[in-house]
Design a protein around this motif. Structure first.
Motif, PDB file in Angstrom:
ATOM      1  N   ARG B 301      91.431  48.461  15.196  1.00  0.00           N
ATOM      2  CA  ARG B 301      91.005  47.019  15.666  1.00  0.00           C
ATOM      3  C   ARG B 301      91.616  46.679  16.931  1.00  0.00           C
ATOM      4  N   GLU B 302      92.916  47.375  17.254  1.00  0.00           N
ATOM      5  CA  GLU B 302      93.189  47.403  18.914  1.00  0.00           C
ATOM      6  C   GLU B 302      92.092  47.439  19.790  1.00  0.00           C
ATOM      7  N   ALA B 303      91.438  48.750  19.455  1.00  0.00           N
ATOM      8  CA  ALA B 303      90.360  49.101  20.487  1.00  0.00           C
ATOM      9  C   ALA B 303      89.460  48.318  20.422  1.00  0.00           C
ATOM     10  N   ILE B 304      88.988  47.612  19.432  1.00  0.00           N
ATOM     11  CA  ILE B 304      87.589  46.889  19.542  1.00  0.00           C
ATOM     12  C   ILE B 304      88.136  45.599  20.094  1.00  0.00           C
ATOM     13  N   LYS B 305      89.374  45.217  19.773  1.00  0.00           N
ATOM     14  CA  LYS B 305      89.767  43.931  20.695  1.00  0.00           C
ATOM     15  C   LYS B 305      89.821  44.097  22.104  1.00  0.00           C
ATOM     16  N   HIS B 306      89.942  45.412  22.729  1.00  0.00           N
ATOM     17  CA  HIS B 306      89.916  45.581  24.090  1.00  0.00           C
ATOM     18  C   HIS B 306      88.794  46.129  24.637  1.00  0.00           C
ATOM     19  N   CYS B 307      87.544  46.037  23.724  1.00  0.00           N
ATOM     20  CA  CYS B 307      86.334  46.537  24.413  1.00  0.00           C
ATOM     21  C   CYS B 307      85.738  45.435  25.062  1.00  0.00           C
ATOM     22  N   ILE B 308      85.287  45.672  26.481  1.00  0.00           N
ATOM     23  CA  ILE B 308      84.661  44.901  27.001  1.00  0.00           C
ATOM     24  C   ILE B 308      83.205  45.592  27.200  1.00  0.00           C
ATOM     25  N   ASP B 309      82.109  44.883  26.593  1.00  0.00           N
ATOM     26  CA  ASP B 309      80.823  45.422  26.381  1.00  0.00           C
ATOM     27  C   ASP B 309      80.014  45.078  27.850  1.00  0.00           C
ATOM     28  N   ILE B 310      79.454  45.970  28.177  1.00  0.00           N
ATOM     29  CA  ILE B 310      78.399  45.741  29.345  1.00  0.00           C
ATOM     30  C   ILE B 310      77.170  46.280  29.024  1.00  0.00           C
ATOM     31  N   GLU B 311      75.991  45.947  29.647  1.00  0.00           N
ATOM     32  CA  GLU B 311      74.639  46.304  29.465  1.00  0.00           C
ATOM     33  C   GLU B 311      74.228  47.395  30.310  1.00  0.00           C
ATOM     34  N   TYR B 312      73.298  48.031  30.157  1.00  0.00           N
ATOM     35  CA  TYR B 312      72.763  49.076  30.967  1.00  0.00           C
ATOM     36  C   TYR B 312      72.262  48.282  32.472  1.00  0.00           C
ATOM     37  N   GLY B 313      72.755  48.949  33.303  1.00  0.00           N
ATOM     38  CA  GLY B 313      72.388  48.540  34.623  1.00  0.00           C
ATOM     39  C   GLY B 313      73.125  47.605  35.200  1.00  0.00           C
ATOM     40  N   ASP B 314      74.115  46.935  34.209  1.00  0.00           N
ATOM     41  CA  ASP B 314      74.846  46.037  35.071  1.00  0.00           C
ATOM     42  C   ASP B 314      76.185  46.657  35.970  1.00  0.00           C
ATOM     43  N   VAL B 315      76.220  46.453  37.192  1.00  0.00           N
ATOM     44  CA  VAL B 315      77.269  46.904  38.078  1.00  0.00           C
ATOM     45  C   VAL B 315      78.423  46.077  37.915  1.00  0.00           C
ATOM     46  N   THR B 316      79.717  46.756  37.362  1.00  0.00           N
ATOM     47  CA  THR B 316      80.761  46.097  36.992  1.00  0.00           C
ATOM     48  C   THR B 316      81.965  46.418  37.710  1.00  0.00           C
ATOM     49  N   ASP B 317      82.834  45.481  38.362  1.00  0.00           N
ATOM     50  CA  ASP B 317      83.978  46.092  38.935  1.00  0.00           C
ATOM     51  C   ASP B 317      85.041  46.519  37.849  1.00  0.00           C
ATOM     52  N   ILE B 318      85.568  47.540  37.701  1.00  0.00           N
ATOM     53  CA  ILE B 318      86.615  47.937  36.666  1.00  0.00           C
ATOM     54  C   ILE B 318      87.771  48.321  37.303  1.00  0.00           C
ATOM     55  N   ALA B 319      88.041  48.083  38.848  1.00  0.00           N
ATOM     56  CA  ALA B 319      89.275  48.226  39.448  1.00  0.00           C
ATOM     57  C   ALA B 319      89.066  47.727  40.860  1.00  0.00           C
ATOM     58  N   PRO B 320      90.132  47.718  41.701  1.00  0.00           N
ATOM     59  CA  PRO B 320      89.694  47.282  43.155  1.00  0.00           C
ATOM     60  C   PRO B 320      88.854  48.166  43.673  1.00  0.00           C
ATOM     61  N   ASP B 321      88.899  49.405  43.518  1.00  0.00           N
ATOM     62  CA  ASP B 321      88.075  50.267  44.268  1.00  0.00           C
ATOM     63  C   ASP B 321      87.186  51.162  43.369  1.00  0.00           C
ATOM     64  N   ILE B 322      86.766  50.561  42.262  1.00  0.00           N
ATOM     65  CA  ILE B 322      85.718  51.363  41.406  1.00  0.00           C
ATOM     66  C   ILE B 322      84.835  50.309  40.744  1.00  0.00           C
ATOM     67  N   LYS B 323      83.529  50.666  40.699  1.00  0.00           N
ATOM     68  CA  LYS B 323      82.373  49.762  40.146  1.00  0.00           C
ATOM     69  C   LYS B 323      81.980  50.892  39.096  1.00  0.00           C
ATOM     70  N   LEU B 324      81.564  50.382  37.997  1.00  0.00           N
ATOM     71  CA  LEU B 324      81.160  51.101  36.724  1.00  0.00           C
ATOM     72  C   LEU B 324      79.527  50.512  36.575  1.00  0.00           C
ATOM     73  N   THR B 325      78.691  51.394  36.169  1.00  0.00           N
ATOM     74  CA  THR B 325      77.345  51.181  35.560  1.00  0.00           C
ATOM     75  C   THR B 325      76.941  52.108  34.738  1.00  0.00           C
ATOM     76  N   LEU B 326      76.790  51.598  33.596  1.00  0.00           N
ATOM     77  CA  LEU B 326      76.220  52.356  32.409  1.00  0.00           C
ATOM     78  C   LEU B 326      74.781  52.285  32.340  1.00  0.00           C
ATOM     79  N   HIS B 327      74.112  53.607  32.092  1.00  0.00           N
ATOM     80  CA  HIS B 327      72.502  53.903  32.117  1.00  0.00           C
ATOM     81  C   HIS B 327      72.371  54.391  30.831  1.00  0.00           C
ATOM     82  N   ASN B 328      71.218  54.109  30.194  1.00  0.00           N
ATOM     83  CA  ASN B 328      70.612  54.828  28.955  1.00  0.00           C
ATOM     84  C   ASN B 328      70.843  56.168  29.329  1.00  0.00           C
ATOM     85  N   ALA B 329      71.201  56.907  28.008  1.00  0.00           N
ATOM     86  CA  ALA B 329      71.391  58.328  28.010  1.00  0.00           C
ATOM     87  C   ALA B 329      70.621  59.084  27.102  1.00  0.00           C
TER      88      ALA B 329
END
Lengths: 640, 640
Positions: B301-329
């Motif tokens: 439950r803790e894990a689910i509460k801490h999930c931030i869901d993002i969609e394929y292709g959305d460029v997301t800041d996850i730290a001051p120096d890192i952007k994450l993008t997920l793509h279909n695998a």
């Protein structure tokens, strides 16, 4: 009962079974890597000259025997008897009795005569008085470092025994990990010279090898603070091994104690003393230059208190799964190659530290024979494809030429030199050249810590080249006591006098012209074009030495301590005489690997700038078909 | 005032300047990677359809606009108006008003009709009632997982907002490090399949990618506890990114919260739900097998509460120096390739997770176009030199042949399958084959979590292959709703009935025959030689599935839960039909790299046994002249 206590009980039983009837064992303890046996019958124990060796081989431990304090004669009676046993010529200067451990420390000018053939005199002492003798050399040249360290350790004796007992139990703890691996993490000195620091880690143990600073870039320190670097912090380290005392390997060892480290530092005895000398000076220089020192002098004392000195060739348990052996590296006094045997035949790694492959005037060449070694971590200071240095013979000829030329025009030769190593090498060259009449006899002024460092060299002649040892053992032939050598201990006034006087030679620290009395000598000698400045050692990038070598003749003096500002114009000639380096050159490094026995499977080329490490890595790969790497800092290699 | 607060003040000023006069901004906050703008004039804000996009592009942030709670009409009035605006056909099943944030969550069978063309209907809603609508799909097949997760998140809404605000401030903190580097540390799944875990670290940030267990070796977990692995512990991580929900990637994500982690988990929405399903089952299986589970369900439950869901292709800041993008695998529902852009153009790394290069019935093939990528961390499950799989068309023909043959001799086909992925693929094959008359229509029994996993698939059709999406949108053509499919929900009794009944097909977990209902099916169907067992997925070393595949026919049942002991003799035929794997085969992996745009400079071959990773590494090196590696666990590579 803990596993260690159970183990000690078993050991005590085995020992009791093994010793002749009539010798009683009162206690068995670990002190650092050693197993200490207390007996109520020290005299009888000593009577069997081979007993300790038999026990050591049976138990596979390093063994020290001590008398149960209750069984001892009083120090006064013992003192007299000991004086009687030791020949007059041994030159005993001090006897120091430690009733708590039954040890008597004998300081003598000629320790060999206290020890006797195969230890016969020592054994005689124990047989007669029961006390366990320990011998140290009286420095032929008085050394405040050596006497400070010895006094400090005497004073901290009790604390130190606690530390050693704790470390001993750590070393002999039961292994916890159910996996085996061997990894090296690079925390500094990769693709650069300076800030040497590596972690050798197994599932069970973490060992830090060296912890230096970076000359010319005091703010670049090893990556100790990166959370990944030392795991959950310095207190997670099992051991620190110091290959040698140069600051790029040792400067930040005391800092570890500020970070919470509380374990042993393994090094040779001279490395311990030189580390004390150099790190205290390091703090001094930082203060003079207005930089905040990274730690206080108390941390240097902590470091010294935690030193466990070991001799070349002694195989020492430093963790349940790691044995350490130090071997001569030929670089500076006490410098070592650190060889690690991991697990029960699992893996072997050797860290070269800094090495000189061939003999120099001061030292025998680096050892490159090991029982086994799969991976070598090799310094690459002169690993570049063109880093071939002049033969020392040619270099010496060159140096003598420069000195003669300068003498003829009435000038003074200024040689910036590291206090430790190159200074003594040059001193030996100059002493011989004057004795042989190849250069005129003239004063050689030693400034900075050179004199003190020289005194430390003469305290540990066992670490010097064989023929030099012989000369030091005979006072009248000790080259370091030649009349021409003058210790500058009169400050600016004396320097002014020297500068105003006739032709002479000045050896002064710092070796890379990064502060110290050399700055003052530049002011005194720099403006006169008849003088010469001669570089005889490696000048790191970013140092003033490197800049002067590259032709800078306008020197900013403002940020170099001593409170004087402005710019200094250098008119003196600047020369570089290669070949006195304490480092193997490219040829030497290749020869070291070529003749290494056994040949390692993998070599990590470190401690050299980017092109040097890559050149050397590529050359070794092509020449010897081994796997070679030029790691970056903060990488981790797994070998098993 | 902290740096983040200063930054938010400046942002608020800029936004106020940017929006038309008459729109007032009451607050600006971070929530996770998003910037939330509170306005007292939500209707006016919504009137300008392009305003949010303009702000996002100016501020380079992801933006959400919410009404200041004071400015809102009551939920009751709003509810009615919203019902009026949304077309009946959208099938709204729930409206859930959150007065604290001014959001209304609309659950509907056809979310597209709630959204409207380019979001026109949503905008109309805000313009009319002020509330900010958020749309979720009503699962076409009821899924307890989806509804549990949604209810849980609703209930924990406040807590979650605190988490998001804290994470948001972390993400947008000022950079502290004055150095730049990019490193990858391997904590698992190197030279092995299972326990995927990597740390991507910079001087500023540490990101854990995946945290799985190892099928067939439950005691081998990623090296999280090695002090070096996560720095000073899980709380030192900035973010966790989960590529997909299979247990060898996700099983130990909840464990991180037990270790003190308290940060975000970035993944797609279906990955979040599937992780909940699979990790709870993982705990269940452990309990049944008498193993101590590594964490309790509260951690899931803790894990689910801490999930931030993002969609394929959305460029997301996850730290001051890192952007994450997920793509279909292309591997399973919601599976992603995680692309990291480090620094301002410093470096780019893509972690493939598990990939399928070509289209399958369920998914489009893996994305291999990126703006930039210097290093690829590539799975190598089928990287071995002979790991070429049959074309799926041939495989399907083969499967149908086996089914027909078994049907003719009145036998039952037993297919062990992962609940998530292969089961649905096989369901689609069977549904089409029966519809087209290629195999007789017969019951297909789905046991274990297959039905539930199928329901989750139908909740997120956007993540399925385009034409399959279309079919699911139309209830009468939803292949998963075909009459032949029967959800085994009657336990042993129903299984007995099925076993006693006529020819049929059984799909059951676990996919590697490591417990679960498949064990019971083996007991029911194993002794009859007319039955067939067909492997359609990868069987890891050490699993019972691999052993049966290799010819074992005496199966020890004692330690496989369900309280029954003894040995079971298998008489049924065992066949393997390749080609349904969710993994690219050797050809697919090579094609993925060959057509990758841009081609990476370095490839780390992971997630495959020793020979597969080495074969693939060597092949990619020779074929594409890139630097390739087959790392070991616990190594660290530095790229910058």
């Amino acid at each position: 009962m803990s596993a260690v206590e159970r183990q000690l009980d078993e050991l005590e039983e085995t020992i009791t079974d093994e010793v002749p009837a009539g010798i009683s064992i009162s206690d068995v303890k670990y002190e650092g890597p050693e197993l200490v046996i207390y007996t109520r019958d020290p005299k009888e124990f000593a009577a069997d000259g081979d007993l300790v060796r038999r026990l050591a081989s049976k138990l596979r431990k390093r063994i020290t025997v001590r008398p149960d304090p209750d069984s001892l004669s009083g120090p006064e009676t013992a003192r007299e008897r000991i004086r009687d046993i030791i020949p007059e010529a041994a030159g005993v200067t001090d006897l120091d009795f430690h009733a708590d451990t039954g040890e008597v420390v004998i300081e003598a000018g000629k320790p060999g005569m206290v020890i006797g053939r195969h230890g016969s005199t020592l054994r005689e002492i124990t047989q007669e008085v029961g006390w366990t003798p320990e011998v140290v050399r009286t420095p032929p040249i008085e050394s405040s470092t050596v006497s400070n360290v010895r006094n400090f350790l005497k004073q901290e004796r009790e604390d130190r025994r606690d530390i050693l007992e704790r470390v001993g139990r750590q070393i002999h703890r039961e292994e916890m990990a159910d996996e085996q691996w061997v990894r090296i993490t690079t925390l500094g000195c990769c693709r650069e010279v300076g800030r040497a620091a590596f972690v050798l880690s197994t599932a069970e143990t973490r060992v830090l090898i060296d912890c230096g600073d970076k000359p010319g870039a005091e703010d670049e320190v090893p990556y100790l603070q990166v959370p990944e670097a030392l795991g959950a912090g310095a207190q997670n380290l099992d051991a620190v091994v110091l290959t040698h005392a140069h600051l790029d390997h040792s400067a930040l060892v005391p800092l570890l104690f500020k970070y919470g480290y509380d374990g042993p530092i393994y090094c040779t005895e001279p490395t311990r003393d030189l580390m004390g000398l150099l790190t205290l000076d390091y703090l001094d220089v930082a203060a003079k230059e207005g930089r905040a020192p990274p730690y206080e002098s108390g941390m240097v004392r902590e470091a010294i208190k935690h030193c466990i000195d070991i001799e070349y060739g002694d195989v020492t348990d430093i963790a349940p799964d790691i044995k350490l052996t130090l071997h001569n590296a030929g670089h500076i006094l006490g410098s070592s190659i650190a060889h690690f045997h991991v697990g029960d035949g699992l893996y072997n790694v050797a860290f070269s530290g800094d090495i000189h492959y061939t003999d120099t005037r001061l030292f025998n060449g680096a050892v490159n024979e090991f029982p086994r070694v799969e991976t070598l971590v090799l310094e690459s200071t002169y690993g570049g494809r063109n880093d071939y240095q002049t033969d020392q013979e040619d270099s010496e000829r060159d140096l003598k030429r420069v000195i003669n030329e300068t003498y003829e025009r009435d000038g003074t030769v200024l040689i910036p030199a590291f206090a430790v190593g190159r200074s003594q090498e040059i001193m030996l060259v100059l002493e011989e050249a004057m004795r042989e009449g190849e250069i005129p006899s003239m004063p050689v002024h030693l400034d900075g810590m050179i004199w003190e460092a020289t005194a430390i060299h003469t305290t540990y002649p066992e670490y010097l080249r064989d023929d030099l040892q012989d000369r030091i053992f005979h006072e009248d032939r000790n080259p370091f006591l030649a009349d021409e050598f003058n210790h500058i201990d009169g400050g600016e006034e004396e320097r002014q006098e020297v500068a105003d006087g006739g032709p002479c030679i000045v050896l002064s620290t710092s070796g890379m012209v990064e502060g110290g009395p050399i700055m003052s000598w530049l002011r005194h000698l720099g403006p006169d074009p008849d003088n010469r400045m001669v570089f005889v050692g490696y000048q790191a990038q970013g140092t003033l030495g490197r800049r002067i070598q590259n032709g800078w003749d306008e020197i900013p003096m403002n940020d170099r301590g001593e409170g004087r500002g402005g710019t200094l114009t250098l008119n003196l000639d600047v020369e570089t005489v290669d070949g006195f380096s304490g480092h193997a050159d490219r040829q030497g490094l290749e020869n070291f690997v070529r003749t290494m026995n056994p040949r390692p499977e993998k070599v990590l080329c470190v401690h050299g700038d980017e092109s040097s490490t890559q050149d050397l890595s590529s050359a070794l790969y092509h020449e010897f078909n081994m796997r070679t790497f030029a790691p970056k800092n903060l990488e981790t290699f797994r070998f098993k």
